[in-house]
Design an enzyme around this catalytic site. Structure first.
Site, PDB file in Angstrom:
ATOM      1  N   GLN A 124     -17.517  17.992   6.428  1.00 17.96           N
ATOM      2  CA  GLN A 124     -16.813  18.902   5.523  1.00 17.96           C
ATOM      3  C   GLN A 124     -17.663  18.969   4.259  1.00 17.96           C
ATOM      4  OE1 GLN A 124     -14.018  20.937   5.288  1.00 17.96           O
ATOM      5  NE2 GLN A 124     -14.664  21.255   3.175  1.00 17.96           N
ATOM      6  N   GLY A 256      -5.993  22.775   5.549  1.00 17.09           N
ATOM      7  CA  GLY A 256      -5.348  23.684   6.501  1.00 17.09           C
ATOM      8  C   GLY A 256      -6.404  24.398   7.321  1.00 17.09           C
ATOM      9  N   MET A 258     -10.965  25.487   7.119  1.00 20.56           N
ATOM     10  CA  MET A 258     -12.245  25.548   6.402  1.00 20.56           C
ATOM     11  C   MET A 258     -13.092  26.617   7.068  1.00 20.56           C
ATOM     12  SD  MET A 258     -14.241  24.575   4.000  1.00 20.56           S
ATOM     13  CE  MET A 258     -15.825  25.395   3.793  1.00 20.56           C
ATOM     14  N   GLU A 259     -13.582  27.522   6.217  1.00 18.61           N
ATOM     15  CA  GLU A 259     -14.237  28.734   6.706  1.00 18.61           C
ATOM     16  C   GLU A 259     -15.686  28.533   7.125  1.00 18.61           C
ATOM     17  OE1 GLU A 259     -13.363  27.937   3.608  1.00 18.61           O
ATOM     18  OE2 GLU A 259     -14.621  28.878   2.085  1.00 18.61           O
ATOM     19  N   HIS A 283      -6.734  33.881   6.646  1.00 13.79           N
ATOM     20  CA  HIS A 283      -7.399  33.425   5.426  1.00 13.79           C
ATOM     21  C   HIS A 283      -8.844  33.000   5.709  1.00 13.79           C
ATOM     22  CE1 HIS A 283      -7.532  31.425   1.404  1.00 13.79           C
ATOM     23  NE2 HIS A 283      -8.388  30.630   2.042  1.00 13.79           N
ATOM     24  N   GLU A 284      -9.021  32.138   6.690  1.00 17.42           N
ATOM     25  CA  GLU A 284     -10.380  31.652   6.986  1.00 17.42           C
ATOM     26  C   GLU A 284     -11.266  32.787   7.482  1.00 17.42           C
ATOM     27  OE1 GLU A 284     -10.691  29.039   5.553  1.00 17.42           O
ATOM     28  OE2 GLU A 284      -8.625  28.321   5.569  1.00 17.42           O
ATOM     29  N   HIS A 287     -12.528  34.886   4.625  1.00 22.92           N
ATOM     30  CA  HIS A 287     -13.655  34.285   3.905  1.00 22.92           C
ATOM     31  C   HIS A 287     -15.004  34.793   4.432  1.00 22.92           C
ATOM     32  CE1 HIS A 287     -12.328  31.425   0.913  1.00 22.92           C
ATOM     33  NE2 HIS A 287     -11.534  30.776   1.754  1.00 22.92           N
ATOM     34  N   GLU A 306     -11.674  31.999  -3.507  1.00 21.69           N
ATOM     35  CA  GLU A 306     -10.304  31.793  -3.018  1.00 21.69           C
ATOM     36  C   GLU A 306      -9.319  32.880  -3.448  1.00 21.69           C
ATOM     37  OE1 GLU A 306      -9.806  29.920  -0.634  1.00 21.69           O
ATOM     38  OE2 GLU A 306     -11.532  28.567  -0.717  1.00 21.69           O
ATOM     39  N   TYR A 373      -6.522  30.131  -6.262  1.00 20.19           N
ATOM     40  CA  TYR A 373      -5.963  30.872  -5.125  1.00 20.19           C
ATOM     41  C   TYR A 373      -4.941  31.893  -5.593  1.00 20.19           C
ATOM     42  CZ  TYR A 373      -7.728  27.323  -1.827  1.00 20.19           C
ATOM     43  OH  TYR A 373      -8.515  26.498  -1.084  1.00 20.19           O
ATOM     44  N   LYS A 540      -2.546  18.434   1.611  1.00 22.17           N
ATOM     45  CA  LYS A 540      -1.379  19.178   1.128  1.00 22.17           C
ATOM     46  C   LYS A 540      -0.076  18.490   1.540  1.00 22.17           C
ATOM     47  CE  LYS A 540       1.116  23.203   2.468  1.00 22.17           C
ATOM     48  NZ  LYS A 540       1.159  24.522   3.101  1.00 22.17           N
TER      49      LYS A 540
HETATM   50  N1  BES Z   1     -12.279  26.760   1.539  1.00 21.38           N
HETATM   51  C1  BES Z   1     -10.954  26.281   1.623  1.00 21.38           C
HETATM   52  C2  BES Z   1     -10.861  24.793   1.843  1.00 21.38           C
HETATM   53  C3  BES Z   1     -11.557  23.948   0.801  1.00 21.38           C
HETATM   54  C4  BES Z   1     -11.521  24.281  -0.542  1.00 21.38           C
HETATM   55  C5  BES Z   1     -12.217  22.810   1.181  1.00 21.38           C
HETATM   56  C6  BES Z   1     -12.177  23.487  -1.475  1.00 21.38           C
HETATM   57  C7  BES Z   1     -12.871  22.016   0.253  1.00 21.38           C
HETATM   58  C8  BES Z   1     -12.858  22.362  -1.084  1.00 21.38           C
HETATM   59  C9  BES Z   1     -10.158  27.004   2.709  1.00 21.38           C
HETATM   60  O1  BES Z   1     -10.531  28.328   2.917  1.00 21.38           O
HETATM   61  C10 BES Z   1      -8.737  27.068   2.233  1.00 21.38           C
HETATM   62  O2  BES Z   1      -8.519  27.707   1.249  1.00 21.38           O
HETATM   63  N2  BES Z   1      -7.807  26.423   2.928  1.00 21.38           N
HETATM   64  C11 BES Z   1      -6.415  26.486   2.587  1.00 21.38           C
HETATM   65  C12 BES Z   1      -5.738  27.493   3.483  1.00 21.38           C
HETATM   66  C13 BES Z   1      -4.555  28.196   2.893  1.00 21.38           C
HETATM   67  C14 BES Z   1      -4.761  28.796   1.541  1.00 21.38           C
HETATM   68  C15 BES Z   1      -4.099  29.310   3.849  1.00 21.38           C
HETATM   69  C16 BES Z   1      -5.833  25.101   2.790  1.00 21.38           C
HETATM   70  O3  BES Z   1      -6.477  24.257   3.434  1.00 21.38           O
HETATM   71  O4  BES Z   1      -4.763  24.824   2.307  1.00 21.38           O
HETATM   72 ZN    ZN Z   2      -9.911  29.557   1.261  1.00 19.97          ZN
END
Ligand code: BES
Ligand code: ZN
Length: 584
Positions: A124, A256, A258-259, A283-284, A287, A306, A373, A540
């Protein structure tokens, strides 16, 4: 061409020789939890340059002629790791052999027991952890193409987030898998996943990867991905990366989704059987345009990734499932955002509620929140409502087309928006206050719909819905999140008997209920809370549930005991997050 100022999270300095292409050879060793890697770099010019590393043992640096290139590996900085500096030779080619540390923040190793049958390991990178598994210019301002070869035990698959799988060769007890990524991407998007993985095709450019026991359910849950892609292409232009596959991760995955390019990593909680997880996939996928194609140039401008992606996700969801579903998602995100505002307020960190904060000197993971976000998406929605959808959709298309394959910062976005939409519009919405001010501006767009209202009405009045009320999983979750924090234990028990929340399959709803129950002092559910905290790794879920437990003395004792046991199964970044939750 844009001249970028330096990224405070990287040792790379603008103007130094830049990586243009990487060939990456890796071999994981599950027994010692280390990856041995060789990377061959092509730079854009000769001269002194710097790469980021953290916890990497550098064995050797040499040129194409096999001759050693002298290098310096600085003493580690606790946030950034160690600068690796050397001089790029005239033929622009450099080889580095290295080994990762078992403590690497960007790698999670899972034993057979933890991953269920076969070992599993994955990376990651976002935000600044790619440097713990590959020496690189670990700043989103640098883009490069790459090829990769991964050597795995015969019974495992070695996936790389890349556009083209160039084949798998099996020899003896090992298999070698080759991958090619012809589109330029940034370091935080370099990713691999190695495990007992199988796949099913959803279309000629999409497949679902999962561990065997999950595959059928996952393929069914995600069968609409081709529709989401079509909607994305109508809105934002041709899909830019060839393939779009998804990988269902083990429960320990800390996000949730990762793109990772061409291969989004997804939490298995999305495979709920009721379609409620598809907006995270949207969402992914979104991205691909906003993040992977047009990229934030530094972590202060993370909202460009985001905020734009939440907005784009909701446009896709609206196209495919209707505006009510999109609104419900935005509303749930608002509640997470409000929690984050309260937390930053309480901890005297209001500066991180600015859309574009100063993050120099802090780990972006430590100040991760829903501010970029939600506040980001709301600013874009406000602009959309001000100029009208047709004009804003055209603006979004031009934004993506203008900055594709580039990295930009907030100032560049604002200049572009001013040129395209006009200064009067930006002044009218008070864009400066949105971007640089703290808190939540008063002129934010309202989030309303019939689906939301019906839930809101009962929740705010602390009334239980009649049994048999036909609410979707998202509505149930919204209901639980909106209930006043003062609801009694009796009320929580009654809700459970009507809806069966405490044994619900849907992870989000189940989790919302457990948080609610713990807050109401209903510790009879502790065994379920414990099972949940021991088996899931998404931050989360972990943070609010541990925080709710730690509110009472008795609960805190349990929280500390559970964390002590479960921490070895969490991702390193999640361990850090729970530690700071329990210290607060
Ligand atoms: N890019 C993010 C995950 C991320 C952000 C990893 C910062 C490490 C550092 C991913 O696209 C994301 O936003 N995931 C969200 C999904 C949700 C908003 C639908 C998540 O994991 O909660
Ligand atoms: Zn995101």
């Amino acid at each position: 061409m844009h001249i970028h100022s330096n990224d405070p999270h990287s040792f790379y300095q603008a103007g130094q020789p830049k990586i243009e292409k990487i060939f990456w050879l890796i071999m994981p060793d599950f027994d010692v939890q280390q990856v041995t890697g060789t990377a061959r770099y092509e730079f854009d010019k000769p001269g002194e340059t710097a790469l980021d590393t953290r916890g990497l043992a550098i064995q050797r640096i040499y040129g194409d002629d096999g001759v050693d290139i002298p290098f310096m590996l600085d003493e580690p900085d606790s946030l950034l790791g160690s600068r690796l500096s050397f001089s790029v030779p005239d033929d622009l080619e450099v080889m580095i052999t290295y080994t990762t540390s078992p403590e690497a923040h960007g790698i999670q190793w899972m034993s057979r027991e933890l991953a269920g049958g076969h070992p599993f390991v994955y990376t990651q990178g976002e935000a600044i952890n790619a440097r713990t598994y590959i020496p690189c210019q670990d700043t989103p301002s640098v883009k490069f193409t790459f090829g990769a070869q991964v050597i795995v035990p015969l019974e495992l698959r070695g996936l790389i987030a890349a556009a083209h799988h160039a084949g798998r060769r099996e020899n003896g007890v090992f298999a070698t898998e080759d991958w090619e990524m012809p589109f330029p991407i940034t370091s935080y998007l370099i990713a691999f996943a190695i495990g007992d993985l199988v796949s099913e095709e959803l279309s000629d450019r999409t497949r679902v990867w999962a561990q065997p026991h999950m595959l059928e359910k996952a393929a069914n849950e995600f069968r609409d991905i081709p529709k989401l892609m079509d909607a994305g292409e109508r809105l934002f232009g041709d899909y830019p990366f060839g393939r779009y596959d998804v990988l269902v991760m083990p429960d320990a995955f800390p996000y949730g989704g990762m793109e990772n390019p061409c291969l989004s990593f997804l939490t298995p909680a999305l495979v709920a059987g009721d379609g409620s997880g598809i907006s995270t996939v949207a969402h992914e996928l979104a991205h691909s345009w906003t993040g992977n194609l047009v990229t934030n140039a530094n972590w202060d401008s993370f909202w460009l990734n985001e905020g734009w992606t939440v907005w784009a996700e909701d446009r896709i969801v609206e196209e495919v499932y209707g505006v009510d579903v999109a609104m419900l998602g935005r509303k749930l995100l608002e509640l997470e955002f409000q929690d984050d505002l309260r937390y930053f307020e309480k901890s005297g960190q209001m500066r991180f509620t600015a859309l574009c904060p100063d993050t120099s000197g802090v780990d972006p993971d430590d100040v991760f929140s829903r501010v970029p976000y939600f506040k980001g998406a709301q600013l874009l929605t406000l602009l959309e409502q001000t100029v009208g959808r047709a004009r804003f959709d055209a603006f979004a298309l031009r934004y993506i087309d203008t900055f594709k394959y580039q990295s930009i910062d907030t100032e560049t976005f604002l200049d572009f928006a001013e040129a395209e939409l006009g200064k009067e519009i930006l002044d009218l919405v008070r864009v400066e206050e949105w971007v640089y001010g703290t808190g939540y501006p008063k002129n934010a767009p309202a989030i309303q719909s019939k689906l939301i209202e019906s839930v809101e009405y009962l929740a705010l009045a602390a009334q239980a819905p009649a049994s048999g009320t036909p609410w979707s999983a998202l509505q149930l979750q919204l209901y639980l999140e909106l209930l006043p924090s003062t609801v009694s234990q009796e009320f929580v028990i009654r809700l459970d008997s009507v809806f069966g929340f405490s044994s619900m399959q849907n992870t989000e709803v189940h989790w919302s209920f457990l948080v609610r129950a713990v807050k109401a002092g209903h510790l009879e559910l502790l065994p379920k809370v414990e099972i949940f905290l021991r088996s899931k790794g998404r931050m989360k879920y972990l943070k609010p549930l541990f925080a709710a437990l730690a509110e009472t003395d008795e609960g805190r004792t349990h929280a500390e005991r559970i964390f002590a046991d479960a921490r070895s199964s969490y991702h390193p970044v999640a361990v850090r997050a729970v530690e700071s939750t329990l210290a607060a």
